[in-house]
Design a protein around this motif. Sequence first.
Motif, PDB file in Angstrom:
ATOM      1  N   PRO A 184       0.828  -1.210   0.000  1.00  0.00           N
ATOM      2  CA  PRO A 184       0.000   0.000   0.000  1.00  0.00           C
ATOM      3  C   PRO A 184       0.861   1.258   0.000  1.00  0.00           C
ATOM      4  O   PRO A 184       2.041   1.218   0.362  1.00  0.00           O
ATOM      5  N   ASP A 185       0.243   2.376  -0.378  1.00  0.00           N
ATOM      6  CA  ASP A 185       0.924   3.674  -0.334  1.00  0.00           C
ATOM      7  C   ASP A 185       1.133   4.138   1.100  1.00  0.00           C
ATOM      8  O   ASP A 185       2.048   4.894   1.390  1.00  0.00           O
ATOM      9  N   ALA A 186       0.236   3.703   1.997  1.00  0.00           N
ATOM     10  CA  ALA A 186       0.328   4.071   3.409  1.00  0.00           C
ATOM     11  C   ALA A 186      -0.418   3.040   4.234  1.00  0.00           C
ATOM     12  O   ALA A 186      -1.341   2.386   3.745  1.00  0.00           O
ATOM     13  N   LYS A 187       0.000   2.913   5.485  1.00  0.00           N
ATOM     14  CA  LYS A 187      -0.711   2.093   6.467  1.00  0.00           C
ATOM     15  C   LYS A 187      -1.025   3.003   7.644  1.00  0.00           C
ATOM     16  O   LYS A 187      -0.107   3.525   8.291  1.00  0.00           O
TER      17      LYS A 187
ATOM     18  N   TRP B 271      -5.106   0.092   5.134  1.00  0.00           N
ATOM     19  CA  TRP B 271      -4.141   0.054   4.045  1.00  0.00           C
ATOM     20  C   TRP B 271      -4.671   0.912   2.905  1.00  0.00           C
ATOM     21  O   TRP B 271      -5.755   0.644   2.366  1.00  0.00           O
ATOM     22  N   VAL B 272      -3.908   1.924   2.562  1.00  0.00           N
ATOM     23  CA  VAL B 272      -4.338   2.936   1.592  1.00  0.00           C
ATOM     24  C   VAL B 272      -3.603   2.741   0.269  1.00  0.00           C
ATOM     25  O   VAL B 272      -2.373   2.807   0.222  1.00  0.00           O
ATOM     26  N   TYR B 273      -4.372   2.492  -0.768  1.00  0.00           N
ATOM     27  CA  TYR B 273      -3.859   2.392  -2.139  1.00  0.00           C
ATOM     28  C   TYR B 273      -4.375   3.634  -2.859  1.00  0.00           C
ATOM     29  O   TYR B 273      -5.295   3.561  -3.678  1.00  0.00           O
ATOM     30  N   ALA B 274      -3.817   4.771  -2.500  1.00  0.00           N
ATOM     31  CA  ALA B 274      -4.367   6.070  -2.912  1.00  0.00           C
ATOM     32  C   ALA B 274      -4.425   6.242  -4.426  1.00  0.00           C
ATOM     33  O   ALA B 274      -5.413   6.765  -4.948  1.00  0.00           O
ATOM     34  N   GLN B 275      -3.392   5.819  -5.129  1.00  0.00           N
ATOM     35  CA  GLN B 275      -3.395   5.976  -6.584  1.00  0.00           C
ATOM     36  C   GLN B 275      -4.477   5.128  -7.233  1.00  0.00           C
ATOM     37  O   GLN B 275      -4.963   5.445  -8.309  1.00  0.00           O
TER      38      GLN B 275
ATOM     39  N   TYR C  42      -5.489  11.856   0.570  1.00  0.00           N
ATOM     40  CA  TYR C  42      -6.481  10.978   1.194  1.00  0.00           C
ATOM     41  C   TYR C  42      -6.551  11.265   2.691  1.00  0.00           C
ATOM     42  O   TYR C  42      -7.627  11.452   3.254  1.00  0.00           O
ATOM     43  N   ARG C  43      -5.405  11.291   3.336  1.00  0.00           N
ATOM     44  CA  ARG C  43      -5.355  11.524   4.778  1.00  0.00           C
ATOM     45  C   ARG C  43      -5.908  12.898   5.145  1.00  0.00           C
ATOM     46  O   ARG C  43      -6.661  13.045   6.090  1.00  0.00           O
ATOM     47  N   LYS C  44      -5.584  13.910   4.368  1.00  0.00           N
ATOM     48  CA  LYS C  44      -5.992  15.280   4.684  1.00  0.00           C
ATOM     49  C   LYS C  44      -7.430  15.610   4.312  1.00  0.00           C
ATOM     50  O   LYS C  44      -8.063  16.442   4.961  1.00  0.00           O
ATOM     51  N   GLN C  45      -7.973  14.985   3.242  1.00  0.00           N
ATOM     52  CA  GLN C  45      -9.265  15.441   2.723  1.00  0.00           C
ATOM     53  C   GLN C  45     -10.365  14.384   2.635  1.00  0.00           C
ATOM     54  O   GLN C  45     -11.542  14.735   2.528  1.00  0.00           O
ATOM     55  N   LEU C  46     -10.034  13.107   2.664  1.00  0.00           N
ATOM     56  CA  LEU C  46     -11.048  12.085   2.414  1.00  0.00           C
ATOM     57  C   LEU C  46     -11.235  11.072   3.541  1.00  0.00           C
ATOM     58  O   LEU C  46     -12.276  10.429   3.633  1.00  0.00           O
ATOM     59  N   ARG C  47     -10.268  10.916   4.367  1.00  0.00           N
ATOM     60  CA  ARG C  47     -10.301   9.866   5.381  1.00  0.00           C
ATOM     61  C   ARG C  47     -11.260  10.219   6.504  1.00  0.00           C
ATOM     62  O   ARG C  47     -11.290  11.336   6.997  1.00  0.00           O
ATOM     63  N   TYR C  48     -12.037   9.231   6.928  1.00  0.00           N
ATOM     64  CA  TYR C  48     -12.868   9.381   8.112  1.00  0.00           C
ATOM     65  C   TYR C  48     -12.198   8.606   9.226  1.00  0.00           C
ATOM     66  O   TYR C  48     -11.904   7.414   9.077  1.00  0.00           O
ATOM     67  N   PHE C  49     -11.920   9.284  10.321  1.00  0.00           N
ATOM     68  CA  PHE C  49     -11.301   8.616  11.459  1.00  0.00           C
ATOM     69  C   PHE C  49     -12.056   9.027  12.708  1.00  0.00           C
ATOM     70  O   PHE C  49     -12.083  10.199  13.065  1.00  0.00           O
ATOM     71  N   GLU C  50     -12.681   8.062  13.327  1.00  0.00           N
ATOM     72  CA  GLU C  50     -13.417   8.317  14.553  1.00  0.00           C
ATOM     73  C   GLU C  50     -12.409   8.359  15.693  1.00  0.00           C
ATOM     74  O   GLU C  50     -11.626   7.441  15.877  1.00  0.00           O
ATOM     75  N   VAL C  51     -12.448   9.439  16.447  1.00  0.00           N
ATOM     76  CA  VAL C  51     -11.525   9.596  17.555  1.00  0.00           C
ATOM     77  C   VAL C  51     -11.953   8.675  18.690  1.00  0.00           C
ATOM     78  O   VAL C  51     -13.128   8.647  19.067  1.00  0.00           O
ATOM     79  N   PRO C  52     -11.010   7.905  19.229  1.00  0.00           N
ATOM     80  CA  PRO C  52     -11.364   7.032  20.353  1.00  0.00           C
ATOM     81  C   PRO C  52     -11.947   7.843  21.517  1.00  0.00           C
ATOM     82  O   PRO C  52     -11.470   8.929  21.819  1.00  0.00           O
ATOM     83  N   ARG C  53     -12.988   7.290  22.123  1.00  0.00           N
ATOM     84  CA  ARG C  53     -13.608   7.960  23.256  1.00  0.00           C
ATOM     85  C   ARG C  53     -13.057   7.382  24.560  1.00  0.00           C
ATOM     86  O   ARG C  53     -12.728   6.209  24.632  1.00  0.00           O
ATOM     87  N   GLU C  54     -13.015   8.240  25.558  1.00  0.00           N
ATOM     88  CA  GLU C  54     -12.606   7.784  26.888  1.00  0.00           C
ATOM     89  C   GLU C  54     -13.731   6.908  27.447  1.00  0.00           C
ATOM     90  O   GLU C  54     -14.896   7.260  27.366  1.00  0.00           O
ATOM     91  N   SER C  55     -13.371   5.781  28.011  1.00  0.00           N
ATOM     92  CA  SER C  55     -14.407   4.952  28.642  1.00  0.00           C
ATOM     93  C   SER C  55     -14.680   5.494  30.031  1.00  0.00           C
ATOM     94  O   SER C  55     -13.799   5.982  30.719  1.00  0.00           O
TER      95      SER C  55
END
Length: 166
Positions: free
Chosen positions: A100-103, A120-124, A152-165
Motif C-alpha cells: 500500500p501507499d500508506a498504512k 491500508w491505503v492504495y491512494a493511486q 487521502y489523509r488530509k481530505q477524504l479519510r474518516y477517522f473516529e476519535v477514540p472515546r474515553e471509557s
Amino acid sequence: MRTDRCHDAVTKLLAKDLAGWTGLPATCTLTQLPRIEVGTVEQAVVLGDESLVATYRRAKADAYAEPIKVYLRGDTIVRISIQLPELSDPAGLLAKLGAPDAKLDAWFATTPTVHHEAEWVYAQRGLALVLSSNRQNVMELIVYPSTTAERYRKQLRYFEVPRESE
C-alpha cells in the motif's frame, strides 16, 4: 458510443472486482449509481485531517449485506464506504494489490481499540481497506477518486476519535 466511467466503476464495485480497481471517477454523482438504492437523508460529517465538511447518505445494494455510505461534497461523490464487505479472498486481493501507499491506524468501535496500521491505503488506485487485527478479513472497503496518500489523509479519510471509557 460514449461510456459512463462512473457507471462502469460502480458496476465493478458491486461485482467486488477490486484487483484492477483504478479509482472512482472524480465526477460521479448519485444519479450514476446503478443498482444502488440511496436514501434521501443527508448527515453532515467532516473528513480528513483538514476537517473538510461533507455529507453522507446511507444506501444499500444486493451485493453487500451491510449498509453503504455514500459521501458527497455538493453533488459529487467523494467516497463510498462499505462495512464488512465479505470479500471472497482478502489474502489473494492483498497479494494482487501489492504494497500500500500508506498504512494508517484504524479505530474499531466494536473492540473499542485503535489497531495500528490496519487501514491500508492504495491512494493511486482510489482504494483503502481497513483490515482485521489479524489481517485476514476486510472490515471496511473504501473507494474514492485516485489521489495521493497525503491528500487521502488530509481530505477524504474518516477517522473516529477514540472515546474515553467511563
